[in-house]
Design an enzyme around this catalytic site. Sequence first.
Site, PDB file in Angstrom:
ATOM      1  CB  ALA A  11     -83.942   1.027  50.252  1.00 30.54           C
ATOM      2  N   GLY A  12     -87.039  -0.973  50.134  1.00 28.34           N
ATOM      3  CA  GLY A  12     -88.201  -1.204  49.269  1.00 28.34           C
ATOM      4  C   GLY A  12     -89.329  -0.249  49.637  1.00 28.34           C
ATOM      5  CB  ILE A  14     -91.810  -1.482  54.334  1.00 27.58           C
ATOM      6  CG1 ILE A  14     -92.870  -2.459  53.822  1.00 27.58           C
ATOM      7  CG2 ILE A  14     -92.143  -1.106  55.778  1.00 27.58           C
ATOM      8  CD1 ILE A  14     -93.025  -3.712  54.675  1.00 27.58           C
ATOM      9  CG  ASP A  34     -82.072  -2.482  49.238  1.00 26.22           C
ATOM     10  OD1 ASP A  34     -83.229  -2.531  49.677  1.00 26.22           O
ATOM     11  OD2 ASP A  34     -81.603  -3.333  48.432  1.00 26.22           O
ATOM     12  CB  ILE A 119     -91.143  -5.219  58.959  1.00 35.31           C
ATOM     13  CG1 ILE A 119     -91.075  -4.067  59.975  1.00 35.31           C
ATOM     14  CG2 ILE A 119     -92.473  -5.171  58.226  1.00 35.31           C
ATOM     15  CD1 ILE A 119     -91.417  -2.692  59.417  1.00 35.31           C
ATOM     16  NE  ARG A 152    -103.454  -4.926  57.693  1.00 35.82           N
ATOM     17  CZ  ARG A 152    -102.387  -5.607  57.312  1.00 35.82           C
ATOM     18  NH1 ARG A 152    -102.102  -6.767  57.892  1.00 35.82           N
ATOM     19  NH2 ARG A 152    -101.618  -5.149  56.358  1.00 35.82           N
ATOM     20  CG  HIS A 176     -97.920 -10.905  61.184  1.00 28.58           C
ATOM     21  ND1 HIS A 176     -99.056 -10.133  61.226  1.00 28.58           N
ATOM     22  CD2 HIS A 176     -97.297 -10.580  60.013  1.00 28.58           C
ATOM     23  CE1 HIS A 176     -99.116  -9.390  60.131  1.00 28.58           C
ATOM     24  NE2 HIS A 176     -98.072  -9.640  59.376  1.00 28.58           N
TER      25      HIS A 176
HETATM   26  C1  LMR Z   1     -99.104  -7.691  56.296  1.00 27.05           C
HETATM   27  O1  LMR Z   1     -99.779  -8.222  57.179  1.00 27.05           O
HETATM   28  O2  LMR Z   1     -99.532  -6.768  55.598  1.00 27.05           O
HETATM   29  C2  LMR Z   1     -97.700  -8.168  56.034  1.00 27.05           C
HETATM   30  O3  LMR Z   1     -97.397  -9.244  56.886  1.00 27.05           O
HETATM   31  C3  LMR Z   1     -97.464  -8.503  54.616  1.00 27.05           C
HETATM   32  C4  LMR Z   1     -98.209  -9.719  54.134  1.00 27.05           C
HETATM   33  O4  LMR Z   1     -97.631 -10.500  53.362  1.00 27.05           O
HETATM   34  O5  LMR Z   1     -99.382  -9.890  54.457  1.00 27.05           O
END
Ligand code: LMR
EC number: 1.1.1.37
Length: 320
Positions: A11-12, A14, A34, A119, A152, A176
């Site tokens: 529950a932060g 995000i 949380d 996530i 993005r 990622h």
């Molecule tokens: C992001 O891409 O925004 C996330 O993975 C958080 C981060 O630490 O970059």
Amino acid sequence: MARPKIALIGAGQIGGTLAHLAAMKELGDVILFDIAEGTPQGKALDIAESGPAEGFDAALKGTNDYADIAGADVCIVTAGVPRKPGMSRDDLLGINLKVMKSVGEGIAKHAPDAFVICITNPLDAMVWALQKFSGLPANKVCGMAGVLDSARFRHFLSLEFGVSMKDVSAFVLGGHGDTMVPLTRYSTVAGIPLPDLVKMGWTTQDNLDAIVQRTRDGGAEIVGLLKTGSAFYAPATSAIEMAEAYLKDQKRVLPCAAHVDGAYGLKGIYVGVPTVIGASGIEKVIDIKLDKDEQAMLDKSIDAVKGLVEACKGIDSSLA
Ligand code: LMR
């Protein structure tokens, strides 16, 4: 018909944003979990109190008890620690792996039929560990990254070309992390691939290269600006897009960290690939044809993910 149940683990920043979006889009009733006492309860009540003004129908409950996620249709996992300036996502591996263990066990016990979207970073390795800890089917556990990285990329391209992001499609392959692979050949403006737009003189290769790099550094750019943590609006929106695709059986083509077994010559690894998401979870991994350079970039990214998975096995012997 009963509303779907959406469990948000963490529950932060995000988690709270996810709860707000899920309620505003009326995707279902929301359980915000949380371990911090009061935080999920306070955020759930605050969002519920926005309901009359916004006009949504969704029940929200904050909890510190895993039993409350029982029967959830979707679990979105944000539990763990975000990075701060100067850190890489990989620096979070040890601490967040421990968190994934308890989250995986909680989901296995109370919501074994859920579609699980992770996530928590370092993403691809945490998705892999979460699937192992939970024992859920591999196609029901995935990671939100490709949607975020592609969003993005699309945003930066829409700025460069001065056009609506609705007419920009783009996607990013691979892990990622710093080695992610924004694919210019498969990214388009009004259906025209980016390399052709360079040939047409609408942009330059240098500008395109800079956008690719900015996409790779997208998470770090936000961390550097916020200073106290990492991005939360775009990650939450991206995960909600995936949850909606599952709950509404939309058969969306979305890049995400999925279990790849066969495609791209890979065996049982979680990494960012284009997928079809529908009511069965990850229904298909799309095996696109890569040229030599793209394949080399993907191989590098996969090696980085494999290294993190090996590190997880070294930390927790139950994963070996
Ligand atoms: C992001 O891409 O925004 C996330 O993975 C958080 C981060 O630490 O970059």
